[in-house]
Design an enzyme around this catalytic site. Structure first.
Site, PDB file in Angstrom:
ATOM      1  N   ASP A  39       0.061  -9.254   0.926  1.00  0.00           N
ATOM      2  CA  ASP A  39       0.917  -8.919   2.046  1.00  0.00           C
ATOM      3  C   ASP A  39       0.305  -8.884   3.477  1.00  0.00           C
ATOM      4  O   ASP A  39      -0.927  -8.147   3.353  1.00  0.00           O
ATOM      5  CB  ASP A  39       1.784  -7.466   1.713  1.00  0.00           C
ATOM      6  CG  ASP A  39       2.230  -7.486   0.396  1.00  0.00           C
ATOM      7  OD1 ASP A  39       2.467  -8.802  -0.246  1.00  0.00           O
ATOM      8  OD2 ASP A  39       2.953  -6.552   0.115  1.00  0.00           O
ATOM      9  N   GLN A  55      -3.463  -7.349   2.415  1.00  0.00           N
ATOM     10  CA  GLN A  55      -3.786  -7.276   1.113  1.00  0.00           C
ATOM     11  C   GLN A  55      -4.927  -7.945   0.604  1.00  0.00           C
ATOM     12  O   GLN A  55      -4.496  -9.213   0.552  1.00  0.00           O
ATOM     13  CB  GLN A  55      -2.485  -6.972   0.282  1.00  0.00           C
ATOM     14  CG  GLN A  55      -1.751  -5.807   0.650  1.00  0.00           C
ATOM     15  CD  GLN A  55      -2.215  -4.457   0.162  1.00  0.00           C
ATOM     16  OE1 GLN A  55      -2.002  -3.924  -0.961  1.00  0.00           O
ATOM     17  NE2 GLN A  55      -2.791  -3.795   1.161  1.00  0.00           N
ATOM     18  N   TRP A  63      -5.453 -10.958  -7.974  1.00  0.00           N
ATOM     19  CA  TRP A  63      -4.875  -9.616  -7.436  1.00  0.00           C
ATOM     20  C   TRP A  63      -5.911  -8.702  -8.196  1.00  0.00           C
ATOM     21  O   TRP A  63      -6.320  -8.651  -9.376  1.00  0.00           O
ATOM     22  CB  TRP A  63      -3.735  -9.244  -7.769  1.00  0.00           C
ATOM     23  CG  TRP A  63      -2.954  -7.969  -7.073  1.00  0.00           C
ATOM     24  CD1 TRP A  63      -2.294  -7.919  -5.922  1.00  0.00           C
ATOM     25  CD2 TRP A  63      -3.278  -6.758  -7.491  1.00  0.00           C
ATOM     26  NE1 TRP A  63      -2.044  -6.562  -5.801  1.00  0.00           N
ATOM     27  CE2 TRP A  63      -2.561  -5.862  -6.825  1.00  0.00           C
ATOM     28  CE3 TRP A  63      -3.996  -6.190  -8.811  1.00  0.00           C
ATOM     29  CZ2 TRP A  63      -2.445  -4.436  -6.925  1.00  0.00           C
ATOM     30  CZ3 TRP A  63      -3.751  -4.578  -8.830  1.00  0.00           C
ATOM     31  CH2 TRP A  63      -3.246  -4.022  -8.081  1.00  0.00           C
ATOM     32  N   PHE A  98      -2.999  -0.023  -0.506  1.00  0.00           N
ATOM     33  CA  PHE A  98      -1.861  -0.840  -0.577  1.00  0.00           C
ATOM     34  C   PHE A  98      -1.432  -0.932   0.869  1.00  0.00           C
ATOM     35  O   PHE A  98      -2.022  -0.385   1.790  1.00  0.00           O
ATOM     36  CB  PHE A  98      -0.756  -0.354  -1.436  1.00  0.00           C
ATOM     37  CG  PHE A  98      -0.979  -0.684  -2.661  1.00  0.00           C
ATOM     38  CD1 PHE A  98      -2.128  -0.949  -3.299  1.00  0.00           C
ATOM     39  CD2 PHE A  98       0.182  -0.269  -3.689  1.00  0.00           C
ATOM     40  CE1 PHE A  98      -2.345  -1.377  -4.931  1.00  0.00           C
ATOM     41  CE2 PHE A  98       0.080  -0.523  -5.015  1.00  0.00           C
ATOM     42  CZ  PHE A  98      -1.372  -1.133  -5.644  1.00  0.00           C
ATOM     43  N   ARG A 167       5.763   3.477  -0.977  1.00  0.00           N
ATOM     44  CA  ARG A 167       4.611   2.665  -0.444  1.00  0.00           C
ATOM     45  C   ARG A 167       4.959   1.924   0.564  1.00  0.00           C
ATOM     46  O   ARG A 167       6.395   1.604   1.202  1.00  0.00           O
ATOM     47  CB  ARG A 167       4.114   1.716  -1.441  1.00  0.00           C
ATOM     48  CG  ARG A 167       5.036   0.768  -2.298  1.00  0.00           C
ATOM     49  CD  ARG A 167       4.633  -0.045  -3.206  1.00  0.00           C
ATOM     50  NE  ARG A 167       5.393  -0.906  -3.869  1.00  0.00           N
ATOM     51  CZ  ARG A 167       6.026  -0.514  -5.219  1.00  0.00           C
ATOM     52  NH1 ARG A 167       5.893   0.530  -5.447  1.00  0.00           N
ATOM     53  NH2 ARG A 167       6.767  -1.625  -5.825  1.00  0.00           N
ATOM     54  N   GLU A 223      10.422  -2.979  -1.066  1.00  0.00           N
ATOM     55  CA  GLU A 223       9.056  -3.288  -0.577  1.00  0.00           C
ATOM     56  C   GLU A 223       9.086  -3.528   0.682  1.00  0.00           C
ATOM     57  O   GLU A 223      10.044  -4.146   1.394  1.00  0.00           O
ATOM     58  CB  GLU A 223       8.090  -3.903  -1.422  1.00  0.00           C
ATOM     59  CG  GLU A 223       7.847  -3.801  -2.952  1.00  0.00           C
ATOM     60  CD  GLU A 223       6.828  -4.569  -3.435  1.00  0.00           C
ATOM     61  OE1 GLU A 223       5.960  -3.682  -4.091  1.00  0.00           O
ATOM     62  OE2 GLU A 223       6.918  -5.716  -3.517  1.00  0.00           O
TER      63      GLU A 223
END
Length: 495
Positions: A39, A55, A63, A98, A167, A223
């Site tokens: 992101d 990110q 990840w 995050f 978040r 999100e």
């Protein structure tokens, strides 16, 4: 003071960048400096440059514990890597930093707001990620985490708000010089909602209300919210997880959602009037916007999707790229997107054809390439008999191709990359409804080394897809079932 974790990440990214600096990369799309990118974060204009964080897991191309990567650009096209900005090095963010946002404080400091993640052991012995909102301040290169972190945690949530899905704060400054932010959350039924918070100074935050609730309509957890005024309307962007398809508008899995409506600032009431997908292609998620100095609202997204992003080999040193930044507008209650005008400065050699009429497959001299900006204007060659299908095929040779096709009788436009070089049965096609005037349609295709972005009818629809094809494969052809008349203008893009 820079922590050892951040120093380790910065040293590693420098060493690996030197080692792999000659690898093929996108020419004008920001890609991971090394390791993993997802992101976009902290999209902002600071000290005369656009800053984009992201990110980031520098230590592998998959990840992992999230850091914040960092790049800057004077024009949204030419990007320069800066050292990693954040690492998971505090108790409240030990399992990840995050997504979040950035703004400029009155004293000139750059304020970052991000989600800190720390795992909690539950009574049954399992672990869950507890998420809270944290701050860091810096000068555009180095950032120090705020001593009062976290500034929002489970105690600031509404009664039914989940501390495990809380978040992606997106901040903005109001005209009265106070601050607001929205954050993604789930209620106790795991249904998405966007929470609104306020602050007098950017440091002391309090919960205000649920700004928007899913109510079972679009996926589950919401999100990466973004909330802004545009052309007299209020726009809320979110990225819902676990979506179910709705006709050709929304697809399975993780998607993008745009809600357009009105906003009463006195009561902080957002009234939805229209909903649509943000991108109708295969690879686009978690968009974030910035207000440019000239007033444009510019959006960028992660050009990838969660269902296909782990199929590369561990030997690949970097993974992940961003979309082209896009200028946004609202017309007749609909979000339109166009590539930022700065892209046009890259235009080199031009090839132009007008009123080419054909009924089968044609290739045009000089129309080829993998770093191009190509505009097509398509219409029936015989107005009494509208063509049945039109297609443009690119990144093409005898083995490979990716295509965009349109069937006016069904009003369906499709992007198809199943012959682009993937050996996996992943998502290769996406379709959307594009209504045309008797088969008339405009298609603009931006190709970079590993991607295609398709803007339809001046940005009324956009479809993004990453490509797996060898960058040397550069053929382009056109197909018609029925008589098609077409204008083509193609520019080489040089950076």
């Amino acid at each position: 003071m820079t922590s050892q974790s951040l120093r380790d990440a910065r040293k590693y990214e420098e060493e690996m960048e030197r080692r792999h600096g000659a690898m093929p990369r996108p020419a004008f799309h920001l890609s991971a400096r090394i390791g993993w990118m997802n992101d976009p974060n902290g999209f902002s204009f600071y000290k005369g440059e656009y800053h984009l964080f992201y990110q980031y897991h520098p230590f592998s191309s998959y990840w992992g514990p999230m850091h914040w990567g960092h790049a800057v650009s004077p024009d949204l096209i030419h990007w320069r890597n800066l050292p990693a900005a954040l690492a998971p090095d505090m108790d409240y963010d030990r399992d990840g930093c995050f997504s979040g946002s950035a703004l400029v404080l009155p004293d000139g400091e750059h304020l970052l707001m991000y989600t800190g993640v720390s795992k909690e052991t539950l009574p049954d012995g399992s672990t869950r990620e507890v998420q809270s909102q944290c701050l860091a301040l810096g000068d555009g290169t180095d950032y120090e985490k705020y001593a009062g972190n976290p500034v929002l945690d489970y105690r600031d949530l509404p009664e039914n708000g989940s501390k495990f899905d809380f978040r992606d704060p997106k901040m903005w400054k109001k005209k009265d010089q106070t601050y607001r932010c929205v954050a993604g959350n789930c209620d106790d039924a795991h249904d998405g909602q966007v929470l609104l918070f306020s602050s007098p100074d950017g440091f002391c935050w309090k919960y205000e209300k649920v700004l928007a609730a899913n109510r079972g309509r679009f996926g589950r957890m919401w999100e990466c919210p973004d909330f802004f005024e545009l052309d007299g309307k209020q726009v809320l962007l979110v990225s819902p997880q676990d979506m179910m398809p709705q006709g050709f508008e929304y697809h399975n899995g993780n998607g993008t959602l745009c809600l357009i409506g009105s906003y009463d600032e006195e009561t902080d009431t957002f009234t939805e009037e229209h909903n649509q997908a943000v991108d109708y292609g295969i690879d686009f998620y978690a968009p974030q916007t910035v207000s440019a100095p000239d007033g444009r609202r510019i959006m960028i997204g992660w050009m990838q999707n969660w269902d296909t992003c782990n199929l590369h080999t561990p030997q690949q040193p970097w993974f992940g790229q961003m979309s082209l930044p896009r200028e946004l507008s609202v017309k007749d209650g609909r979000l339109f997107q166009r590539p930022v005008r700065e892209l046009e400065a890259l235009r080199g050699e031009e090839v132009r054809y007008e009123n080419i009429t054909f009924t089968d497959v044609i290739r045009l001299e000089g129309v080829r390439g993998r770093k191009i900006d190509m505009e097509l204007s398509v219409r029936p060659g015989d107005m009494e008999n509208v063509y049945r299908k039109f297609a443009v095929r690119f990144a093409q040779d005898d083995t490979y191709q990716t295509s965009v096709s349109y069937r006016p009788c069904e009003s369906v436009l499709k992007v198809d990359r199943k012959h682009s070089g993937s050996r996996r049965a992943i998502i290769h096609q996406r379709r959307c409804l594009v209504r045309s005037d008797k088969g008339r349609i405009k298609i603009r295709i931006i190709l970079d080394t590993f991607s295609a972005e398709v803007f339809v009818n001046d940005g009324e629809h956009v479809l993004s897809a990453t490509l797996y094809t060898n960058p040397e494969v550069s053929g382009i052809s056109f197909y018609a079932d029925g008589a098609v008349a077409m204008d083509v203008v193609k520019y080489e893009l040089t950076i």
